[in-house]
Each structure stands twice: as C-alpha cells, then as structure tokens.
Design a protein around this motif. Structure first.
Motif, PDB file in Angstrom:
ATOM      1  N   SER A 192       4.192  25.246   6.466  1.00  7.87           N
ATOM      2  CA  SER A 192       3.689  24.168   5.623  1.00  7.87           C
ATOM      3  C   SER A 192       4.625  23.947   4.447  1.00  7.87           C
ATOM      4  CB  SER A 192       2.288  24.513   5.117  1.00  7.87           C
ATOM      5  OG  SER A 192       2.319  25.718   4.359  1.00  7.87           O
ATOM      6  N   GLN A 193       4.476  22.813   3.799  1.00  9.68           N
ATOM      7  CA  GLN A 193       5.352  22.472   2.684  1.00  9.68           C
ATOM      8  C   GLN A 193       5.283  23.498   1.562  1.00  9.68           C
ATOM      9  OE1 GLN A 193       4.045  18.370   1.870  1.00  9.68           O
ATOM     10  NE2 GLN A 193       6.119  17.714   2.425  1.00  9.68           N
ATOM     11  N   ASP A 194       4.100  24.018   1.297  1.00 12.44           N
ATOM     12  CA  ASP A 194       3.982  24.951   0.170  1.00 12.44           C
ATOM     13  C   ASP A 194       4.546  26.332   0.486  1.00 12.44           C
ATOM     14  OD1 ASP A 194       2.055  25.850   1.906  1.00 12.44           O
ATOM     15  OD2 ASP A 194       0.446  25.968   0.411  1.00 12.44           O
ATOM     16  N   GLN A 195       4.942  26.557   1.734  1.00  9.76           N
ATOM     17  CA  GLN A 195       5.567  27.829   2.092  1.00  9.76           C
ATOM     18  C   GLN A 195       7.091  27.772   2.022  1.00  9.76           C
ATOM     19  OE1 GLN A 195       3.479  28.111   5.947  1.00  9.76           O
ATOM     20  NE2 GLN A 195       2.698  30.084   5.253  1.00  9.76           N
ATOM     21  N   LEU A 196       7.622  26.621   1.656  1.00  5.07           N
ATOM     22  CA  LEU A 196       9.071  26.428   1.609  1.00  5.07           C
ATOM     23  C   LEU A 196       9.505  25.910   0.244  1.00  5.07           C
ATOM     24  CD1 LEU A 196       9.444  24.722   5.097  1.00  5.07           C
ATOM     25  CD2 LEU A 196      10.303  26.988   4.487  1.00  5.07           C
ATOM     26  N   LYS A 197      10.747  26.201  -0.106  1.00  3.79           N
ATOM     27  CA  LYS A 197      11.322  25.734  -1.360  1.00  3.79           C
ATOM     28  C   LYS A 197      12.243  24.541  -1.090  1.00  3.79           C
ATOM     29  CE  LYS A 197      11.155  30.332  -3.448  1.00  3.79           C
ATOM     30  NZ  LYS A 197      11.930  31.459  -4.030  1.00  3.79           N
ATOM     31  N   ASN A 217      11.250  22.008   1.781  1.00  8.23           N
ATOM     32  CA  ASN A 217       9.840  21.628   1.773  1.00  8.23           C
ATOM     33  C   ASN A 217       9.656  20.136   1.997  1.00  8.23           C
ATOM     34  OD1 ASN A 217      10.861  20.763  -0.640  1.00  8.23           O
ATOM     35  ND2 ASN A 217       9.203  21.559  -1.913  1.00  8.23           N
ATOM     36  N   PRO A 249       9.042  19.343   6.607  1.00 10.72           N
ATOM     37  CA  PRO A 249       9.293  20.516   7.464  1.00 10.72           C
ATOM     38  C   PRO A 249       8.878  20.253   8.906  1.00 10.72           C
ATOM     39  CG  PRO A 249       7.394  20.881   6.052  1.00 10.72           C
ATOM     40  CD  PRO A 249       8.036  19.620   5.564  1.00 10.72           C
ATOM     41  N   HIS A 294      12.025  30.538   1.224  1.00 10.23           N
ATOM     42  CA  HIS A 294      10.607  30.679   1.554  1.00 10.23           C
ATOM     43  C   HIS A 294       9.775  31.088   0.342  1.00 10.23           C
ATOM     44  CE1 HIS A 294      11.144  30.433   5.965  1.00 10.23           C
ATOM     45  NE2 HIS A 294      12.305  31.029   5.734  1.00 10.23           N
ATOM     46  N   ASN A 295       8.628  30.415   0.163  1.00  9.08           N
ATOM     47  CA  ASN A 295       7.603  30.875  -0.773  1.00  9.08           C
ATOM     48  C   ASN A 295       6.717  31.865  -0.022  1.00  9.08           C
ATOM     49  OD1 ASN A 295       8.183  29.457  -3.178  1.00  9.08           O
ATOM     50  ND2 ASN A 295       7.344  27.573  -2.292  1.00  9.08           N
TER      51      ASN A 295
END
Length: 701
Positions: free
Chosen positions: A507-512, A516, A519, A591-592
């Motif tokens: 998901s978008q919030d798991q990537l920087k 993001n 994705p 990655h977040n």
C-alpha cells in the motif's frame, strides 16, 4: 627536340605531383629533406619511389625494391564473428589487394633499406643503395622512428581488407552491421578496386605527397580534428553524432597531447573523437585501442590518468578509483585474471547456445570466459551525456511503468531478454538483443543462467560464488520471473506479474517517495539498489563500493548491521531486547516498515504473558528479519519475499535462518512453539478467520 623535352616534363608532372608538395615533409628523403632520415648527397626527391622509365612491379612507375615479408595480419574476433572478410597478405603483384600497401611498407616495415632503389638517372644500382642518414647499419628504418610500422600488422589498421558495408550479424532482435558508410566512404578517402571489390590500402587514408601532418587525405583543422574526421569518413557508428565522446568539451592537460594533436592549442574530447580511444598504428589493445582494455577508458590519448579528461583517477569522471581493489566490492574491471578475455560479441554465446563463432572464440559463460569490462555495460560510440540518475537523489525518479528503460550512459549496449519459465524456474531460452532497451537486460548477460549455467539444485542458485565475499551467486532471470509469487519490480510492474497473488503490491503508506506514487504500476532499475558508495556526486552506477553487495543510499546494511548483528522485527519499534534500531537498514530507504500490520503485531507487546511467558509479541520482537524473508530479496516462490526453512543458501541466511514452512497472504500467526524458540506459520487473508480466506500454502518447488 625542345617539344620532346617539354612533353616529357609535362608527363612527369602529371604522373608525379609537384615535388614542392612533399619538399617540407618527411617523404623528402633527399639531402634537402627536413626530416631526420635523408640522403647524404642525393638531391632528387621523387627517385626514392618513382622512375619515368623501366619501372618495376607497382604503380605508378615504381622504383623501389619491394619487401618479400610475410606479415602478421590484423585479426579481430569481432569481424570474424559477423562474417566480415579477414585482411589478406599484401600482394607483391600489381592488380591484387595489398600491392599499394606493400609499396609503402618497402620503407616502413624495416626490412628494406630506405635507399634501395633500382635506377638513379638511368643507372641501375644493383646491390648498391643510396646512402642515408639516421638509419640502421643496413640502411633500414630504425624501430624507434615515428614512421616505423614493422612486420606485425596486427597492431595497425588493416590493409588489403575489403570494404563491405553490407555484412551483418543477425541476433534474436536486431542486427550488428559492419558499421561502414554506405555505399562508399566520404571523400577524400580513397578505395582501390581489385576483382570487382573495393579494398582499403595505406593510401586510402594517407596521401604520401601531401604537405599535411601524418599525410592524411582529410584536412579540416589540426591533427586531432583530421584524425576524427578520417575515422568517421568510413566508420558509421550508430548513435555517434551527439554522443558524449563526440561532444564533450573538457580538455587534455597532457602537454604531449596538446602539442601532437592540437599543434599547440587545447584538445578536447570532442576534438579528438575516435582518437581518444583508438590508435590506427601501434595500438596497445584490440580492436585498435590505444591501451590495453580498461586503461583506454582511464587514460584516453594521455600518458597518465590525471592529465586525461577521462575515467581514470583524477580524470573528469573518475571511475577507476571506485573499482576494486580501491573498493572492497564492485565489478572487477581491473582484475588481472580477466585480462584479454573479452570481445564485444561474447554475449551471443551463453548457456543454451550450441556454438561459438568463430569456434575458438570466447563466450559469456563463467565456466570458461568469466570477465568484466567497461564495454560490457557501456557503448562508447553511442553513450550520451548525462548521468544514470538525477543530481538531487540517490536513486532515479522512476515511479512509472517506463522506469527500467536504459538511461543515457547505457544507450546502445547489447543485452538479453529471458524467455521466462515457470515458478522459480531458470529460463531455458534467451533472446539476444543488438541494443538493450531495459537496464536489467544488460545486467542479466552475466547475472543469469545465460552466463552462470544450470543450477545444481534445480532452483535459482548457481555453482559459482562471489570472489569478493564468498556468497553463492544466483540466477536473476529466475528470481525476477513474472511467474514467481513475489519480486521487486525490476522486470515489470507488480500488477503485471502473472504468478503474484492479490494484493500484488504494497500500500502507499508502506512505501516512501517516490515509490508511494502509484504502487503496483512502477518499475525500477537494478541500480536503484546497487551502486557506488556515494551517488550524490558523479559518476553514478554500480562500479564499486565499501558496502557489501554494493548496496547504496542513506542505509547500506542487510541483513546485519556493520557489527554483524542481524536486524530484528523489534528494531522497527524500539522493542528489541538489546535496544537495536533500524539505523543503517537498507530496507528503510524505500519501505515504511512500521506500517506493515504483521510488523506491528510481531514488534508489539500484545498477547503478553501467554505462550511460555514474556509474551509472544515481545518474543517476536527479537526475531531477525531473515527468519521470515529471503536474504536475497530479488524474488521468491513465496509471496512477500517470504522464505521457508528448506530454502538453500544464500536465500536461507547462513543456511539455518529461515523458520517458516508455510505462508498465505496476508500475514497472521497460526502456530507458535514458544519452547523451541521456533515457529510454523500458516497464514491467510485477514478477515477470513483462522481457517478461511484465500489459502494457498505457497509450497517451495
């Protein structure tokens, strides 16, 4: 009588251009000559080559004794592999290929005395010769003379070779041509016709009567510019116009280059062009390279790297200092054991090919031809100005489906495209590409089965290990296959992976940023992860690094920190028992990790007190990342780069790190053995209950 004498005079002027044209050149071998080699007393200029009557074999009106030498001929694996005719032994017979060149060699090969002519003013000299200054005792040209060619023609531009622009080698996609101007060279380059075919001779490029440096027919400026224009009058290299070596204005500081090629004026890379890398005479490497292999890239026409505007230490774009042994890890360009192996078409002959062309040629296979050269990744004739990535970030801004397209420094290089196999299966076939369009097609020439061969385990591993750290090398064409359950989107966007399960991307919030953005529909470069230590300055790219695996970015460690401590789940939240953090962890560059639900569950203290005391969550906090994830995070036969306990090294870090034997998206713990400090995980999609959801055990093949 007067009319007869006048007619003879006009005839001689027509046959032999005025001696005034050569009187100020080294070809004036009379006592009035300005060169170091000249006669003690002979005053005639033309007599050293020509005679108006009783000429011998050769044209026009040849007066010199011809060498009977058997020459070592120019040889190129490249022209042999595309089926181009090899040079022939220069003939001693008028009307056959090489006769004109053998005439030139009668002085320049050092086997015939400079003064060895047949007739002087009507008198045959027999065994006598015109006495010359500054020659060997037998009258021949000294080997240290500027004009000395010798009998080894392999280090000189080929003569007695056909000019044929129609020959080409077909690949799976595209073709490699002889890269010659069609149908003839640009004037004033001259070809010679023998038996209906066009041939190159010494005098194709040189006019022996012309008052010009090096006697070049082309005369457009100083020697640097004449040199460049001479080459491109015949050689039509795709992409040359506007390329870096055609346009860069950075200059040499080597005084010898300035004096020789600039005639006292500055010489830039663009001025010298082809001459930066190639020498038509006395080449130091093949094909006609100034120096042996990579030293050509490092020094160019200069005698040192620091005075060259090239890629050596101290140069304008210093790559040499980035390579091993100056760095612990990197492409071993300068390694002595790999010297002399490479030829440009090696990549055609990998595993799956049944022959080499010629039969004695090298291949791309590690088993017999392991090598790494600058020109494996860069085409110096078509490379464009610019860098592999924008100046203000350490990875390219490639959050788009076209993000794995070749960049300017990689334009025009050969590549391969795998014909993808099944799940976690090595491709059995590859397409050879005359010009790669994707970066991974360049990398996979070496980092795949095409070079590494069949896996000894029937998976993505190989039988080779890294010389630099002992890690087992893996087949990246197997790892990045779209038929696998998971992979980084190097080959194609995750949403296009046929073997992947929904949800295919994070998901978008798991990537920087920039990952993001959209994705699942992005692609990336291999060099988004692998590169030089610092890519905030030029040059960029995977040349060399102090970081293992050439990992790049703000954080360069995986799967352990600089002290060898494995990164743990609790490091993400500050809950690991030894107080570890994600400082230096490579994954956090993109990655977040804290936004992954399974990490929150495992890293927290929830469910405390149960399952053997201390809390299952807190015990999870001390689990290394490689308990669940493969240590080579290119791809996996299991979703989310999960690995199982029966995976081999190097995916199973140290051979015993992976603890799972089953997994289903998304992640939820199913069975935990608190007493053995290990667990078995069967997971399913959230919301379906412990036994529901889209269950698939993701078995390891």
């Amino acid at each position: 009588m007067f009319r007869y004498i006048y007619a003879v005079f006009v005839f001689l002027v027509g046959v032999f251009p005025s001696s005034a044209q050569i009187s100020n050149t080294p070809h004036n071998l009379s006592k009035t000559g300005t060169g170091t080699i000249k006669a003690f007393s002979e005053t005639e200029i033309c007599v050293f080559c020509h005679i108006p009557h009783n000429e011998r074999e050769g044209a026009p009106l040849w007066n010199r004794k011809m060498p009977t030498t058997i020459y070592t001929l120019y040889n190129s694996e490249f022209i042999s592999r595309i089926g181009y005719p090899d040079p022939v032994q220069p003939s001693e017979i008028e009307g056959q290929p090489g006769i004109v060149s053998r005439q030139c060699l009668s002085c320049h090969d050092g086997t015939v005395a400079i003064g060895a002519v047949y007739i002087v003013r009507g008198t045959e000299l027999g065994n006598s010769i015109i006495q010359m200054q500054n020659v060997n005792p037998d009258g021949t040209m000294p080997s240290n003379s500027v004009g000395y060619i010798g009998t080894d023609l392999s280090v000189h531009h080929p003569v007695a070779v056909e000019y044929n622009p129609n020959i080409q080698k077909n690949f799976s996609q595209g073709a490699k041509t002889s890269e010659l101007k069609r149908p003839f060279p640009d004037p004033p380059i001259k070809l010679y016709t023998y038996g209906g075919k066009q041939y190159v001779e010494c005098t194709s490029c040189h006019d022996p009567h012309k008052e010009n440096k090096k006697f070049l027919r082309v005369d457009v400026g100083n020697l640097a510019k004449d040199f460049k224009q001479t080459c491109i009058s015949c050689h039509d290299k795709p992409g040359w116009t506007g390329s870096a070596h055609d346009t860069q204005t950075v200059v040499y500081t080597d005084p010898d280059v300035i004096q020789k090629y600039g005639e006292g004026s500055p010489v830039s890379v663009a001025d010298l062009g082809c001459g930066n890398c190639h020498a038509p005479h006395r080449a130091g490497g093949t094909p006609l390279l100034r120096k042996f292999e990579e030293m050509t890239c490092f020094k160019g026409a200069s005698s040192s790297t620091s005075t060259a505007p090239c890629h050596g230490t101290g140069g304008a774009k210093d790559i040499q200092s980035l390579l091993p042994p100056n760095n612990l890890y990197g492409h071993p360009i300068t390694e002595a054991s790999m010297a002399g192996i490479h030829s440009p078409l090696d990549f055609l002959y990998g595993f799956g090919s049944t022959e080499t062309d010629p039969a004695s040629g090298k291949t791309i296979k590690f088993s017999d031809s392991k090598h790494a050269e600058c020109v494996d990744c860069h085409n110096p004739h078509s490379v464009k100005p610019g860098t592999h990535a924008p100046q203000n970030q350490w990875y390219p801004s490639v959050a788009s489906p076209d993000g794995n397209n070749v960049s300017n420094p990689l334009i025009g290089i050969y590549g391969i495209e795998p014909v993808w196999g099944g799940l976690w299966t090595q491709p059995s076939q590859f397409q050879t590409l005359a010009s790669a369009t994707k970066e991974y097609q360049i990398c996979m020439k070496c980092h795949s089965r095409w070079a590494l061969g069949d896996s000894p385990n029937g998976d993505c591993t190989s039988s080779f290990v890294s010389d630099q750290d002992g890690t087992v090398l893996t087949d990246q064409s197997c790892e990045f296959s779209p038929n696998n359950k998971s992979a980084h989107p190097v080959v194609m966007p995750l949403n296009q992976m046929t073997g992947n399960y929904e949800p295919k991307s994070l998901s978008q919030d798991q990537l920087k940023p920039p990952w993001n953005s959209n994705p699942g529909n992005q692609t990336m470069y291999c060099s988004d992860c692998h590169g030089n230590d610092s890519e905030t300055v030029n040059p960029k790219g995977p040349h060399g690094s102090q970081a293992k695996y050439m990992l790049k970015g703000p954080n360069k460690n995986w799967p352990a920190d600089e002290n060898g401590r494995l990164y743990k789940v609790g490091d993400i939240f500050g809950t690991s028992s030894d107080g570890g953090t994600t400082d230096g962890l490579f994954c956090v560059n993109c990655h977040n990790l804290e936004n992954a639900e399974v990490h929150r569950f495992k890293g927290s203290g929830m469910m405390g007190g149960g399952m053997g005391g201390g809390g299952m969550g807190s015990r999870f906090a001390d689990f290394p990342c490689v308990y669940c994830h493969v240590a080579v995070p290119h791809g996996s036969p299991v979703s989310r780069l999960i690995g199982y306990s029966n995976f081999p090294q190097p995916y199973n870090y140290n051979g015993n790190s992976l603890k799972l034997d089953g997994f289903v998206k998304n992640n939820f713990l199913r069975k935990w053995d608190a007493y053995s400090n290990s667990f078995t995980c069967r997971c399913h999609r959230m919301g379906g209950g412990m036994g529901g959801g889209n269950y698939d055990p993701n078995p390891y093949p």
